[in-house]
Motif scaffolding. Sequence first.
Motif, PDB file in Angstrom:
ATOM      1  N   GLY A 151      33.124  -4.526  10.711  1.00 37.54           N
ATOM      2  CA  GLY A 151      32.334  -3.209  10.459  1.00 37.54           C
ATOM      3  C   GLY A 151      32.277  -2.990   9.050  1.00 37.54           C
ATOM      4  O   GLY A 151      32.084  -3.995   8.204  1.00 37.54           O
ATOM      5  N   CYS A 152      32.545  -1.790   8.358  1.00 36.29           N
ATOM      6  CA  CYS A 152      32.277  -1.399   7.022  1.00 36.29           C
ATOM      7  C   CYS A 152      33.553  -1.977   6.475  1.00 36.29           C
ATOM      8  O   CYS A 152      34.954  -1.691   6.776  1.00 36.29           O
ATOM      9  CB  CYS A 152      32.169  -0.017   7.148  1.00 36.29           C
ATOM     10  SG  CYS A 152      32.428   0.360   5.056  1.00 36.29           S
ATOM     11  N   PRO A 153      33.602  -2.786   5.440  1.00 36.13           N
ATOM     12  CA  PRO A 153      34.825  -3.376   4.776  1.00 36.13           C
ATOM     13  C   PRO A 153      35.653  -2.094   4.309  1.00 36.13           C
ATOM     14  O   PRO A 153      37.041  -2.248   3.680  1.00 36.13           O
ATOM     15  CB  PRO A 153      34.325  -4.268   3.664  1.00 36.13           C
ATOM     16  CG  PRO A 153      32.839  -3.779   3.247  1.00 36.13           C
ATOM     17  CD  PRO A 153      32.443  -3.043   4.776  1.00 36.13           C
ATOM     18  N   ARG A 209      40.266   2.608   4.515  1.00 42.35           N
ATOM     19  CA  ARG A 209      40.642   3.450   3.461  1.00 42.35           C
ATOM     20  C   ARG A 209      39.848   4.743   3.418  1.00 42.35           C
ATOM     21  O   ARG A 209      39.973   5.587   2.336  1.00 42.35           O
ATOM     22  CB  ARG A 209      40.706   2.754   2.262  1.00 42.35           C
ATOM     23  CG  ARG A 209      41.690   1.422   2.071  1.00 42.35           C
ATOM     24  CD  ARG A 209      41.545   0.869   0.930  1.00 42.35           C
ATOM     25  NE  ARG A 209      41.975   1.373  -0.197  1.00 42.35           N
ATOM     26  CZ  ARG A 209      42.087   1.109  -1.516  1.00 42.35           C
ATOM     27  NH1 ARG A 209      40.960   0.283  -1.804  1.00 42.35           N
ATOM     28  NH2 ARG A 209      42.482   1.631  -2.347  1.00 42.35           N
ATOM     29  N   CYS A 210      38.777   4.555   4.156  1.00 42.50           N
ATOM     30  CA  CYS A 210      37.661   6.002   3.985  1.00 42.50           C
ATOM     31  C   CYS A 210      37.904   7.108   4.432  1.00 42.50           C
ATOM     32  O   CYS A 210      38.308   7.128   5.882  1.00 42.50           O
ATOM     33  CB  CYS A 210      36.205   5.190   4.374  1.00 42.50           C
ATOM     34  SG  CYS A 210      34.915   6.436   4.250  1.00 42.50           S
ATOM     35  N   PRO A 211      37.988   8.135   3.728  1.00 39.76           N
ATOM     36  CA  PRO A 211      38.293   9.515   4.642  1.00 39.76           C
ATOM     37  C   PRO A 211      37.158  10.028   5.660  1.00 39.76           C
ATOM     38  O   PRO A 211      37.599  11.055   6.415  1.00 39.76           O
ATOM     39  CB  PRO A 211      38.584  10.542   3.283  1.00 39.76           C
ATOM     40  CG  PRO A 211      37.871   9.721   2.128  1.00 39.76           C
ATOM     41  CD  PRO A 211      37.916   8.434   2.432  1.00 39.76           C
ATOM     42  N   GLN A 254      31.731   4.338  14.630  1.00 42.22           N
ATOM     43  CA  GLN A 254      30.479   3.346  14.219  1.00 42.22           C
ATOM     44  C   GLN A 254      30.772   2.540  13.260  1.00 42.22           C
ATOM     45  O   GLN A 254      30.479   1.196  13.102  1.00 42.22           O
ATOM     46  CB  GLN A 254      29.194   4.042  13.899  1.00 42.22           C
ATOM     47  CG  GLN A 254      27.903   3.393  13.732  1.00 42.22           C
ATOM     48  CD  GLN A 254      26.773   3.787  13.363  1.00 42.22           C
ATOM     49  OE1 GLN A 254      26.942   5.199  13.322  1.00 42.22           O
ATOM     50  NE2 GLN A 254      25.710   3.275  12.798  1.00 42.22           N
ATOM     51  N   CYS A 255      31.648   3.078  12.150  1.00 36.14           N
ATOM     52  CA  CYS A 255      32.019   2.221  10.952  1.00 36.14           C
ATOM     53  C   CYS A 255      32.912   0.935  11.505  1.00 36.14           C
ATOM     54  O   CYS A 255      32.893   0.061  10.731  1.00 36.14           O
ATOM     55  CB  CYS A 255      32.875   3.160  10.350  1.00 36.14           C
ATOM     56  SG  CYS A 255      31.944   4.522   9.870  1.00 36.14           S
ATOM     57  N   ALA A 256      33.646   1.106  12.477  1.00 38.80           N
ATOM     58  CA  ALA A 256      34.222  -0.217  12.886  1.00 38.80           C
ATOM     59  C   ALA A 256      33.588  -1.117  13.602  1.00 38.80           C
ATOM     60  O   ALA A 256      33.902  -2.443  13.747  1.00 38.80           O
ATOM     61  CB  ALA A 256      35.509   0.106  13.673  1.00 38.80           C
ATOM     62  N   ALA A 284      25.474   1.155   0.829  1.00 35.74           N
ATOM     63  CA  ALA A 284      25.937   0.500   2.289  1.00 35.74           C
ATOM     64  C   ALA A 284      26.985   1.359   2.805  1.00 35.74           C
ATOM     65  O   ALA A 284      28.187   1.191   2.697  1.00 35.74           O
ATOM     66  CB  ALA A 284      26.714  -0.915   1.895  1.00 35.74           C
ATOM     67  N   CYS A 285      26.416   2.456   3.324  1.00 38.15           N
ATOM     68  CA  CYS A 285      27.134   3.244   4.144  1.00 38.15           C
ATOM     69  C   CYS A 285      26.483   3.806   5.457  1.00 38.15           C
ATOM     70  O   CYS A 285      25.251   4.340   5.208  1.00 38.15           O
ATOM     71  CB  CYS A 285      27.793   4.417   3.318  1.00 38.15           C
ATOM     72  SG  CYS A 285      28.813   5.642   4.293  1.00 38.15           S
ATOM     73  N   HIS A 286      26.876   4.253   6.488  1.00 34.36           N
ATOM     74  CA  HIS A 286      26.486   4.586   7.760  1.00 34.36           C
ATOM     75  C   HIS A 286      26.120   5.990   7.409  1.00 34.36           C
ATOM     76  O   HIS A 286      25.123   6.883   8.077  1.00 34.36           O
ATOM     77  CB  HIS A 286      27.159   4.550   9.039  1.00 34.36           C
ATOM     78  CG  HIS A 286      27.354   2.935   9.328  1.00 34.36           C
ATOM     79  ND1 HIS A 286      26.114   2.063   9.506  1.00 34.36           N
ATOM     80  CD2 HIS A 286      28.258   2.231   9.771  1.00 34.36           C
ATOM     81  CE1 HIS A 286      26.355   0.992   9.905  1.00 34.36           C
ATOM     82  NE2 HIS A 286      28.016   0.889   9.850  1.00 34.36           N
ATOM     83  N   PHE A 287      27.054   6.604   6.665  1.00 32.89           N
ATOM     84  CA  PHE A 287      27.031   8.230   6.547  1.00 32.89           C
ATOM     85  C   PHE A 287      27.183   8.610   4.913  1.00 32.89           C
ATOM     86  O   PHE A 287      28.091   9.304   4.524  1.00 32.89           O
ATOM     87  CB  PHE A 287      28.103   9.137   7.253  1.00 32.89           C
ATOM     88  CG  PHE A 287      28.029   8.299   8.565  1.00 32.89           C
ATOM     89  CD1 PHE A 287      27.229   8.827   9.627  1.00 32.89           C
ATOM     90  CD2 PHE A 287      29.164   7.584   9.217  1.00 32.89           C
ATOM     91  CE1 PHE A 287      27.432   8.439  11.141  1.00 32.89           C
ATOM     92  CE2 PHE A 287      29.305   6.884  10.307  1.00 32.89           C
ATOM     93  CZ  PHE A 287      28.435   7.663  11.311  1.00 32.89           C
TER      94      PHE A 287
HETATM   95 FE1  SF4 Z   1      32.121   2.778   5.519  1.00 32.95          FE
HETATM   96 FE2  SF4 Z   1      30.571   4.897   5.251  1.00 32.95          FE
HETATM   97 FE3  SF4 Z   1      32.001   4.532   7.400  1.00 32.95          FE
HETATM   98 FE4  SF4 Z   1      33.370   5.332   5.368  1.00 32.95          FE
HETATM   99  S1  SF4 Z   1      31.598   6.402   6.458  1.00 32.95           S
HETATM  100  S2  SF4 Z   1      33.732   3.785   6.776  1.00 32.95           S
HETATM  101  S3  SF4 Z   1      32.137   4.074   3.549  1.00 32.95           S
HETATM  102  S4  SF4 Z   1      30.147   3.193   6.687  1.00 32.95           S
END
Ligand code: SF4
Length: 337
Positions: free
Chosen positions: A299-301, A305-307, A312-314, A330-333
């Motif tokens: 998923g999202c690299p 570490r993303c707060p 969906q991110c995985a 490049a972010c779903h949110f």
């Molecule tokens: Fe990645 Fe955005 Fe999800 Fe954070 S919110 S994990 S940056 S897709």
Amino acid sequence: MTTQDMTTPTRGDVLLRATDVTKHYPLRADGFSRHRRTLRAVDGVSLEVRAGETLGIVGESGCGKSTLGRCLVRLTELTGGRVEFDGQDISGLSTRRLRPVRPGMQLVFQDPQASLNPRRRAGDIVAEPLLVHRYGDAAAVRRRVAELFDVVGLSAAHLDRYPHEFSGGQRQRIGIARALATGPKLIVADEPVSALDVSIQAQVLNLFADLQDEFALTYVFIAHDLGVVRHVSDRIAVMYLGEIVELAGTEELYEAPAHPYTQALLSAVPEIDDGSDASPRERIVLTGEVPSPVDRPTGCPFRTRCPYAREQCALERPRLTPTASGRSVACHFPLAG
Ligand code: SF4
């Protein structure tokens, strides 16, 4: 061949276009795995650089920004994708066919100490690219080298000195003179001030700005420090694990970062007290290690570490997508539009 006699591209035209550039390094199978593994240093980067602008590329150490810089000027072979410079696809050119393209695109290195041959005099170092590209006879090369020294703020008295006789800032000026020698349109500067004292950094950044005005240069300016690139960049690309995660105009990016990683990087940049009522940015401390480019998360690299990470991110890798305001993220949110 001077800094002015090559055809100058029209300001605003695309000078450099990278499309889905990848640079992967196969690793040997180790004792724990029989499968060959791959280090994905650059993983599908697309960007454009317009004539006369400065594109900053920012990210933590190991994010692939220096490898990308070398791919852009074909000092490193691409694993995949395409690079067009001045309307020509240079990705697959042989060394011989690349030779006439080389003068137009140059690299300035991070460590001036390491990038200058300690056994050669400064004048000879700057003369080298002129001799390689058959600039003219010995007298013409000497005149040109003296002119370049003057342009970067060095004097004729410096021509016969060796690199160890210069300060760090002066050594970087020699590196810049060498890059300017062939009259490039594009300079990729890889962390050009990070090895210098803070007081010297400003002088070298000002020199870059003056040279851009004087010679209509286009820069790709690579740095790990968002504070440094802010002062030189028109637009900024933020890299994480070999990808661009946000690309936006500099002021837009600083005022309202859209990617959580950009937000965290920005929160670490010291703010100058300008007397305004604006509340200071909250410091965001990222937890967790930067994942290995050999074992990227699904998923999202950035999700480890993303707060703001959600389910969906995985599952789904976000692609760099243009927003209504013209930036790409490049972010779903995304945190901003
Ligand atoms: Fe990645 Fe955005 Fe999800 Fe954070 S919110 S994990 S940056 S897709």
